[in-house]
Design a protein around this motif. Structure first.
Motif, PDB file in Angstrom:
ATOM      1  N   ALA A 197       8.267   5.978  -5.059  1.00 63.55           N
ATOM      2  CA  ALA A 197       8.321   7.363  -5.520  1.00 63.55           C
ATOM      3  C   ALA A 197       9.630   8.025  -5.092  1.00 63.55           C
ATOM      4  CB  ALA A 197       7.118   8.145  -4.977  1.00 63.55           C
ATOM      5  N   GLY A 198      10.047   7.784  -3.863  1.00 65.85           N
ATOM      6  CA  GLY A 198      11.314   8.331  -3.388  1.00 65.85           C
ATOM      7  C   GLY A 198      12.501   7.798  -4.163  1.00 65.85           C
ATOM      8  N   THR A 199      12.493   6.505  -4.453  1.00 65.28           N
ATOM      9  CA  THR A 199      13.575   5.895  -5.231  1.00 65.28           C
ATOM     10  C   THR A 199      13.604   6.458  -6.636  1.00 65.28           C
ATOM     11  OG1 THR A 199      13.361   3.871  -3.941  1.00 65.28           O
ATOM     12  CG2 THR A 199      14.525   3.711  -6.034  1.00 65.28           C
ATOM     13  N   ALA A 200      12.446   6.603  -7.260  1.00 66.34           N
ATOM     14  CA  ALA A 200      12.375   7.153  -8.615  1.00 66.34           C
ATOM     15  C   ALA A 200      12.873   8.597  -8.638  1.00 66.34           C
ATOM     16  CB  ALA A 200      10.955   7.065  -9.143  1.00 66.34           C
ATOM     17  N   ALA A 201      12.475   9.400  -7.648  1.00 71.11           N
ATOM     18  CA  ALA A 201      12.915  10.796  -7.581  1.00 71.11           C
ATOM     19  C   ALA A 201      14.426  10.888  -7.382  1.00 71.11           C
ATOM     20  CB  ALA A 201      12.183  11.518  -6.458  1.00 71.11           C
ATOM     21  N   GLY A 203       0.778  -1.224   0.000  1.00 73.68           N
ATOM     22  CA  GLY A 203       0.000   0.000   0.000  1.00 73.68           C
ATOM     23  C   GLY A 203       0.804   1.265   0.000  1.00 73.68           C
ATOM     24  N   GLU A 204       0.504   2.135   0.983  1.00 75.50           N
ATOM     25  CA  GLU A 204       1.059   3.476   1.017  1.00 75.50           C
ATOM     26  C   GLU A 204       2.573   3.492   1.216  1.00 75.50           C
ATOM     27  OE1 GLU A 204       0.365   7.166   3.893  1.00 75.50           O
ATOM     28  OE2 GLU A 204      -1.492   6.258   3.137  1.00 75.50           O
ATOM     29  N   LYS A 205       3.089   2.627   2.080  1.00 82.10           N
ATOM     30  CA  LYS A 205       4.532   2.595   2.339  1.00 82.10           C
ATOM     31  C   LYS A 205       5.305   2.219   1.079  1.00 82.10           C
ATOM     32  CE  LYS A 205       4.316   1.350   7.210  1.00 82.10           C
ATOM     33  NZ  LYS A 205       4.649   0.329   8.206  1.00 82.10           N
ATOM     34  N   LEU A 206       4.814   1.233   0.346  1.00 87.20           N
ATOM     35  CA  LEU A 206       5.487   0.794  -0.875  1.00 87.20           C
ATOM     36  C   LEU A 206       5.459   1.905  -1.922  1.00 87.20           C
ATOM     37  CD1 LEU A 206       6.898  -1.436  -2.452  1.00 87.20           C
ATOM     38  CD2 LEU A 206       4.666  -2.251  -3.176  1.00 87.20           C
ATOM     39  N   GLY A 207       4.325   2.579  -2.064  1.00 87.13           N
ATOM     40  CA  GLY A 207       4.218   3.672  -3.030  1.00 87.13           C
ATOM     41  C   GLY A 207       5.160   4.814  -2.708  1.00 87.13           C
ATOM     42  N   LEU A 208       5.264   5.181  -1.432  1.00 89.39           N
ATOM     43  CA  LEU A 208       6.182   6.250  -1.020  1.00 89.39           C
ATOM     44  C   LEU A 208       7.637   5.858  -1.279  1.00 89.39           C
ATOM     45  CD1 LEU A 208       4.557   7.496   2.331  1.00 89.39           C
ATOM     46  CD2 LEU A 208       4.745   8.732   0.161  1.00 89.39           C
ATOM     47  N   MET A 209       7.956   4.616  -0.969  1.00 90.08           N
ATOM     48  CA  MET A 209       9.328   4.169  -1.184  1.00 90.08           C
ATOM     49  C   MET A 209       9.680   4.170  -2.677  1.00 90.08           C
ATOM     50  SD  MET A 209      11.265   0.793   0.128  1.00 90.08           S
ATOM     51  CE  MET A 209      11.057  -0.188  -1.324  1.00 90.08           C
TER      52      MET A 209
END
Length: 193
Positions: free
Chosen positions: A104-108, A96-102
């Motif tokens: 997105a952070g890695t992509a950025a 869920g949310e934790k995976l999406g944030l991680m």
């Protein structure tokens, strides 16, 4: 398995001097050309290691900041890949949310690294590629001599094992003859029956 043996540096006279024999490989006979390259990589491996380091350092002297920057980014990338591999079960458990944030952070972070450090990464990779190309060019053009052939037969027989032998074996490049198209058709007809 025999112990790993580091072969000596071959003399400059044998490696590149005027008496060393060079010739263009026969582009029609890929097996013979491949055999020449593999045998030269085995025989001159210490010289090739020194040559690759010299070319790498020479290119690095042209733009030392880009070289150090590229080396650091590639090292961090390898470390990051190793870290992800070691924590992969934990990362798979994220949902869920934790995976999406991680993600997105890695992509950025990846986009920022590539944007700001692309020239350093490309310069470093060009230095590595140029070093490999110089080694392959010499191995392709250098004709074999008697000592080269004898040394390669000793390693082929398994009496000694060198770092280049281990590397080439891991890449699937060994002293295996290439099967011609005619032989492949014959083998196929035998397996069909």
């Amino acid at each position: 398995m025999p112990d790993l043996i580091f072969p000596p540096l071959r003399s400059f006279h044998d490696f590149v001097s005027a008496s060393a024999r060079f010739g263009l490989p026969d582009g029609q006979d890929v097996h013979k050309w491949n055999n020449r390259v593999i045998n030269n990589l085995h025989y001159y491996q210490s010289n090739y290691f020194v040559l690759a380091i010299c070319v790498f350092l020479l290119v690095g002297c042209l733009q030392p900041v880009h070289m150090v920057e590229g080396l650091a980014i590639v090292a961090v990338g390898c470390w990051g890949a190793s870290l992800v591999k070691s924590y992969w079960p934990y990362l798979q458990a994220l949902q869920g949310e934790k995976l999406g944030l991680m993600l997105a952070g890695t992509a950025a972070a990846t986009v920022l690294f590539i944007h700001y450090f692309l020239s350093g990464i490309l310069f470093f990779l060009c230095a590595v590629i140029l070093s490999v190309l110089v080694v392959i060019l010499h191995a392709s053009l250098r004709l074999r001599n008697i000592k080269n052939k004898l040394s390669n037969r000793i390693e082929e027989a398994g009496l000694k094992q060198t770092p280049m032998g281990v590397l080439l074996s891991s890449l699937g490049q060994e002293f295996i003859p290439i099967v011609s198209q005619h032989d492949k058709g014959f083998q196929q007809s035998i397996t069909d029956n």
